[in-house]
Scaffold this active site. Structure first.
Site, PDB file in Angstrom:
ATOM      1  N   LYS A  62      28.456 -41.213   0.103  1.00 45.39           N
ATOM      2  CA  LYS A  62      29.772 -40.738  -0.330  1.00 45.39           C
ATOM      3  C   LYS A  62      29.851 -40.823  -1.856  1.00 45.39           C
ATOM      4  O   LYS A  62      29.450 -41.832  -2.440  1.00 45.39           O
ATOM      5  CB  LYS A  62      30.850 -41.604   0.320  1.00 45.39           C
ATOM      6  N   SER A 138      38.885 -40.375   4.307  1.00 52.50           N
ATOM      7  CA  SER A 138      38.439 -39.594   3.156  1.00 52.50           C
ATOM      8  C   SER A 138      36.944 -39.257   3.192  1.00 52.50           C
ATOM      9  O   SER A 138      36.472 -38.418   2.409  1.00 52.50           O
ATOM     10  CB  SER A 138      38.744 -40.355   1.857  1.00 52.50           C
ATOM     11  N   SER A 162      39.143 -44.560   6.478  1.00 54.36           N
ATOM     12  CA  SER A 162      38.384 -43.452   5.901  1.00 54.36           C
ATOM     13  C   SER A 162      36.983 -43.283   6.469  1.00 54.36           C
ATOM     14  O   SER A 162      36.348 -42.258   6.239  1.00 54.36           O
ATOM     15  CB  SER A 162      38.294 -43.606   4.381  1.00 54.36           C
TER      16      SER A 162
END
Length: 431
Positions: A62, A138, A162
């Protein structure tokens, strides 16, 4: 098993498909360095050498985590031209040292600050089961890198679900560890209080292997805990089971029935401590307050270049006094102690990961008024584990339609036991 280089080339081919999701999944694809790492892993295999359970595994990162030589954008336009990181983040360093092949940096909700996974700057990866629906966030790119065959493990972050929300919305396993378990050094923060880092994976066994590497603990074989005799605490009343969409309710009830049929004890009990959690954050949650501190200059000078949803959420932190914030910290600390006593008689909490399926992208982007209720619904249950600093895992519930997640949450520090429990549950739900 195929060689690491061969598997990597298949992942790169998927990422490069013109009509695929690769351009929206990866903010930065690291093809050449990944090829070097894959070749090195194959050489070790040839010599009978292993650096650990992820040696040669294709892992996406990420773009919240620093990687030496690469900028960290945190999904934000204002950081698109950020300087390259000098050193790896703690999590990336452990993966690299464990022989993982780091294929690229994945897209996310800007500054990791909402659960939809939409991004106006780098695009929105389509949900694996319906491209017109949100991927969840996210860690949006992280999830779709797995579902679409661009990676074998994904590193994500989890402040209010997330990791677990995109896992639930795409039929994956998402593991949020106890916060201190995985280093947050070199990870762009959202909330100092609530942030955690962990893996998204296709199976519990893969999540367990990733957790061993990320935590730096010795890796041992995963032995599934028998479901027969498990004591699973189902919150009775309160908000965790409110407003379930019919498809979610059906999948959740069906999963509970399978577990009960396998000998698990489903114990329903009111948990007023969850209402106390809500009360602590009634003025503003930890994330808006701490994000406002992190972005205090950016929100004033560059707001027009930010995602309006994220900017509005950061603004919620304004006006909270130091006295109020310190009071929140003290009240949370007391509740963290109390929850351990509440959970001690049980093996895990059980609840739906989220009360809704993945919303349509067009619907949630229609207006802020349409966006916020949905994103708050997605994080409503997952944030419990972050607030109380528990470990938590989302597993796919059996369903014929859109994916639904069923979430199991256990006491602080009981991460490996929770993964063993999850492995046993995974086997039952797969039958």
């Amino acid at each position: 098993m195929k060689k690491a280089r061969e598997r990597l080339e298949a992942c790169l081919a998927k990422a490069g498909e013109p009509k695929g999701e690769g351009q929206r999944v990866f903010i930065r694809l690291l093809s050449e360095s990944a090829r070097e790492a894959a070749d090195a892993a194959d050489q070790r295999t040839k010599r009978g050498i292993s650096l650990g359970p992820l040696d040669g595994t294709i892992v996406s990162i990420k773009d919240l985590f620093d990687m030496a030589g690469e900028p960290t954008t945190a999904g934000a336009k204002v950081l698109k031209n950020a300087p390259a990181a000098i050193v790896d983040s703690g999590a990336a360093a452990r993966l690299r040292a464990g022989g993982a092949v780091l294929i690229g940096k994945t897209n996310l909700s800007e500054f990791a600050f909402h659960a939809m996974g939409t991004n106006p700057h780098f695009g929105t990866p389509g949900n694996a089961h319906d491209r017109t629906r949100v991927p969840g966030g996210s860690s949006s790119g992280a999830a779709i890198s797995l579902t679409d065959g661009m990676a074998e493990i994904a590193l994500g972050s989890d402040t209010a679900g997330s990791i677990r929300v995109p896992a639930a919305l795409n039929g994956l396993v998402g593991f949020k560890p106890t916060q201190k378990r995985v280093s947050l050094k070199g990870a762009f923060p959202l909330s100092f209080t609530l942030d955690s880092a962990g893996p998204l994976a296709r199976t519990v066994a893969d999540a367990h292997a990733a957790d061993s590497v990320l935590s730096g603990e010795p890796h041992h074989a995963l032995h599934a805990q028998a479901v027969n005799g498990l004591r699973l605490l189902l919150p009775k009343g309160g908000f965790t089971l409110e407003g379930l969409e019919p498809h979610v309710a059906s999948a959740f009830e069906g999963a509970l029935a399978r577990l009960a049929g396998a000998g698990a004890h489903i114990i329903e009990k009111p948990l007023p401590i969850f209402d106390a959690m809500v009360a602590v954050q009634a003025r503003a949650g930890f994330s808006p307050i701490e994000a406002l501190y992190i972005h205090r200059e950016r929100i004033d000078k560059e707001r027009e270049h930010m995602d309006p949803v994220v900017a509005s959420r950061i603004e919620r932190g304004r006006g909270v006094t130091a006295i109020e914030y310190l009071g929140m910290i003290r009240e949370r600390a007391a509740l963290v102690q109390e929850i351990d006593e509440v959970l001690a008689p049980y093996d895990a909490l059980v609840m739906p990961t989220s009360p809704i399926v993945a919303p349509l992208i067009a619907d949630v982007l229609a207006s802020l008024e349409a966006f916020m209720p949905k994103t708050l619904a997605l994080i409503r249950n997952p944030i419990i584990a972050n607030f109380f600093d528990l470990c938590s895992v989302s597993l796919p519930a059996p369903t014929d339609g859109l994916p639904v997640g069923i979430m199991f949450t256990a006491r602080h520090g009981h991460d490996k036991r929770l993964l063993a429990i999850a492995a046993g549950i995974e086997a039952v739900l797969a039958t």
